[in-house]
Design an enzyme around this catalytic site. Sequence first.
Site, PDB file in Angstrom:
ATOM      1  N   TYR A 144       2.887  -5.234 -16.126  1.00  0.00           N
ATOM      2  CA  TYR A 144       2.148  -5.547 -14.904  1.00  0.00           C
ATOM      3  C   TYR A 144       2.591  -6.903 -14.408  1.00  0.00           C
ATOM      4  O   TYR A 144       2.341  -7.922 -15.047  1.00  0.00           O
ATOM      5  CB  TYR A 144       0.653  -5.514 -15.221  1.00  0.00           C
ATOM      6  N   LYS A 172       3.978  -1.965 -12.988  1.00  0.00           N
ATOM      7  CA  LYS A 172       3.031  -2.040 -11.876  1.00  0.00           C
ATOM      8  C   LYS A 172       3.400  -3.291 -11.098  1.00  0.00           C
ATOM      9  O   LYS A 172       3.225  -4.410 -11.569  1.00  0.00           O
ATOM     10  CB  LYS A 172       1.581  -2.106 -12.381  1.00  0.00           C
ATOM     11  N   VAL A 212      -0.725   2.407  -8.482  1.00  0.00           N
ATOM     12  CA  VAL A 212      -1.952   2.194  -9.250  1.00  0.00           C
ATOM     13  C   VAL A 212      -2.902   1.515  -8.278  1.00  0.00           C
ATOM     14  O   VAL A 212      -2.780   0.320  -8.004  1.00  0.00           O
ATOM     15  CB  VAL A 212      -1.709   1.329 -10.500  1.00  0.00           C
TER      16      VAL A 212
END
EC number: 4.3.3.7
Length: 324
Positions: A144, A172, A212
């Site tokens: 992330y 992400k 996401v």
Amino acid sequence: MTASSLDPRRPFGRLLTAMVTPFKPDGSLDTDGAARLATYLVDEQNNDGIVVNGTTGESATTTDAEKDATLRAVLEAVGDRAHVIAGVGTNDTRHTVDLARAAEKAGAHGILVVTPYYNKPPQSGVQYHFATVADQCGLPMMVYDIPGRTGVAIETETMVRLAEHERIVAVKDAKGDLVETAWVTKRCDLAVYSGDDKLTLPLLSIGAVGVVGVPTHLFGSATKDMISAYEAGDAARALELHHKLLPVFEGFFRTQGVILTKAALMLQGLPAGPVRPPLCEASPAEIARLREDCAAAGLTLGDAVTAAAIESHALSTHHLGATE
């Protein structure tokens, strides 16, 4: 579920939601609410996967035990019908490894690991952190990249090296730098998921595979339609849907995303509950604007609770450190 058994192009599907963690009115964990919300996201909002215990899940203020309980509740509810990804990131590599192992033991299908925050490690430390967690846990990992929160971006060279690890399969991307992301998609095979809803369509154009999301709590099906239209070659339809959804892509983040997401869910009669301090509940003015944003995107929010009732959570539930 192992990294080798996943679709390498989109290992966790196309549409995932970073799910809020429902709390009871007294601020304690609501595992029944988590199960019901997860079921709604999969069955009614068409999600391929759910991220549990991420930023929107208030991971900063939930205990390790609460994280485990939430994950297990979601796995029991939808684990045979959707990818369940456990947020395990911290700024302590050892603690992150412990959480990753606990998620694997609980049966998670993958882990989300954020760049270590606050201590601002150099790129060598960033690489060590992710690689160590991947080495110590058998689950596929989504890294992330959100430098606005962590203070450190994952540089492209670091990302390319991380992609060499067999269990680091996705990122992400909330960096907001389309050029750097294009270099990532050019130079390695990591599956890129948008971590910023309003940039999903632009990111798809440079090689991303999905999102996401956060507004996807209520606009998941429409967001998936946008992704599907783009993948089918109908860029005009994808752009039309992007334009329709822009009010909520921006509107859910007029304050912290979890605050307005929980407000919207409560207005719709869905599990959410209060946020934990230092976050605070949405004000009546913020809720009024949220209604306008949702209406502009085609959804009239309900009135399962009033704006005043939502705001009153902050005044009536002094729930510091509450646990189930």
